[in-house]
Structure formats: structure tokens, C-alpha cells
Scaffold this motif. Sequence first.
Motif, PDB file in Angstrom:
ATOM      1  N   VAL A 160      36.200  80.334 -88.402  1.00  0.00           N
ATOM      2  CA  VAL A 160      36.729  78.992 -88.141  1.00  0.00           C
ATOM      3  C   VAL A 160      35.539  78.092 -87.787  1.00  0.00           C
ATOM      4  CG1 VAL A 160      38.358  77.617 -86.781  1.00  0.00           C
ATOM      5  CG2 VAL A 160      38.884  80.010 -87.307  1.00  0.00           C
ATOM      6  N   CYS A 188      38.178  77.208 -93.207  1.00  0.00           N
ATOM      7  CA  CYS A 188      38.518  78.569 -92.811  1.00  0.00           C
ATOM      8  C   CYS A 188      38.090  79.537 -93.910  1.00  0.00           C
ATOM      9  CB  CYS A 188      40.030  78.671 -92.587  1.00  0.00           C
ATOM     10  SG  CYS A 188      40.616  80.297 -92.065  1.00  0.00           S
ATOM     11  N   ALA A 227      42.051  77.919 -83.522  1.00  0.00           N
ATOM     12  CA  ALA A 227      42.133  79.374 -83.661  1.00  0.00           C
ATOM     13  C   ALA A 227      43.126  79.977 -82.668  1.00  0.00           C
ATOM     14  CB  ALA A 227      40.754  79.990 -83.467  1.00  0.00           C
ATOM     15  N   ILE A 237      44.797  77.413 -90.943  1.00  0.00           N
ATOM     16  CA  ILE A 237      44.278  78.776 -90.739  1.00  0.00           C
ATOM     17  C   ILE A 237      45.366  79.800 -91.058  1.00  0.00           C
ATOM     18  CG2 ILE A 237      43.321  80.402 -89.057  1.00  0.00           C
ATOM     19  CD1 ILE A 237      42.231  77.937 -87.523  1.00  0.00           C
ATOM     20  N   ALA A 291      39.376  85.757 -84.854  1.00  0.00           N
ATOM     21  CA  ALA A 291      38.727  84.531 -85.314  1.00  0.00           C
ATOM     22  C   ALA A 291      37.319  84.480 -84.728  1.00  0.00           C
ATOM     23  CB  ALA A 291      39.520  83.306 -84.873  1.00  0.00           C
ATOM     24  N   ALA A 308      37.685  73.711 -82.656  1.00  0.00           N
ATOM     25  CA  ALA A 308      37.791  74.952 -83.430  1.00  0.00           C
ATOM     26  C   ALA A 308      38.456  76.047 -82.602  1.00  0.00           C
ATOM     27  CB  ALA A 308      36.412  75.397 -83.904  1.00  0.00           C
ATOM     28  N   SER A 312      45.716  74.613 -87.001  1.00  0.00           N
ATOM     29  CA  SER A 312      46.127  76.017 -86.920  1.00  0.00           C
ATOM     30  C   SER A 312      47.016  76.386 -88.102  1.00  0.00           C
ATOM     31  CB  SER A 312      46.859  76.280 -85.598  1.00  0.00           C
ATOM     32  OG  SER A 312      47.966  75.416 -85.448  1.00  0.00           O
TER      33      SER A 312
END
Length: 247
Positions: free
Chosen positions: A117, A193, A49, A129, A17, A45, A126
Motif C-alpha cells: 500500500v 495497491c 490498510a 485495496i 499490508a 496509507a 480501503s
Amino acid sequence: MCQRRGNERKLSKNIVAFIFARGGSKGVPGKNIRPIQGKPLIAHAIAAARNTPQISAVVVSTDDPAIAEVARAWGADVPFMRPADLAADDSPEWLAWRHALEQVQAARGPIDLFVSVPTVCPLRTSQDIARCIDRFEQGDADLVLTVVPARANPYYTLIEIDAADTPHLVKTPDTSLSGRQQAPKVYQIVAGCYVARPQFIMENMGIWSGRMRTVEIPEEHGVDIDTEMDFALAELLMARRVMAQPG
């Protein structure tokens, strides 16, 4: 590299990430390290990640020593500083992506998947993502990004005004619409993302160069901080989220 704590899943791929956070924000000065709900914006962020099971490392690209210091304090790796010519207001972020990939792969070997991210969507989770990574791994995309349903619709509420001062819909529907619900559904890209293979980024010059796929996330997860009003809205929604958590 900074390994995600508590990750019990065995990582079979090197999925990194990247968080791109330059120091020269004009809309909200200093926003990347400005506190929101008790943590710097960039820390949200980093946490999202690090808490994503598939991600093996979190790297921050910045030109600002203050941002670098904060990023390290919150658990990210800052193995290089971004050159000033890649951190100006008009610098394409795609080139910052390339620079980051070049730096990390030259020092530490190949990366299987690149995941951006952005700091500006602090309500992204999360899970959002992870869904983007899973969607990419279906194998039919060069790049996956996040979207939310658009509030304004070019078939119904968005207009252009011509030289004669006459308004026209941005897109003309095939038939007359009696209500917004009849208009084709449209989406807005949000900076939750982005997922791509490094090779795609290094060989092309933008997201529209290949096959794109999307992951729809909840509208509040896509709040994008570009102004003081956006910042206030994000803080309000984040406070509401905290209050809704059990215990």
C-alpha cells in the motif's frame, strides 16, 4: 502485529499490508510524514490498510527513525528497520519487498498474501485495496495492481522525435484515426495497491515475471505524489472529498 480495529469479519488468511516509506525523497523532501489534510502522508496509507476487511496486520518498512515513530503513532507495526542499501534513490523496491517478507516471516510465520500500500496515493481507499485482494483471489494472477485510464494515448497523442527532428506516433494505429475516441483504450499503472503471494516475490525479480491482472480505480484515487504540484493536487482533491462527506 498491529491488528485492525473494528474488523468484524473473521480473518481466515494471514494477509499483511506492507507500507514502504524511505526517508530520502528528493521530489518532495520529507513527504512521507508531511501533513496533508491534517495527517502525515503515511497515515493515510495506514488508515486505508487498517480499514480493509481482509487485512490482518499493517507493517511499515523504513530506514528513517522519524517515519518509524510517526507510523507507530498512527497504528502501524514497525518491527525492523530497512538497511540503507535498500533505501537509496536507485534501490529496487522489489528488493525491499523481499527484505520485508524475510523479516516478518522469519519472526512471525508464513504470510498468505503480500499487499503493498504505497504512501504516494493518499486518495486510494480501503475499497480499492479490497477489490485488488478479491481480484487476486480469483486465482488467475501472480500479481494484481491498480490502473487508471491514461490521459495521453500512444496511438493518438504520444510522439517520439527521430534524429531528423521528425515526430512519429509512439504506436501506429491499424487505421487512420479521426478522433481520440477511436484510439484503443490505454491505461496507466498507478501506485494504489499491489497484491502477490510471497513465493512469487521471493522467486522472481519484478512484476512482469508472471501473470499480471489489473483493477481499475477512479482517476482521482490514483493521483501519485512525486512533485510539489502532485502534492498540491492531492491536497485539493482530498479537501473536496472531506467537504462532500455527509455531516
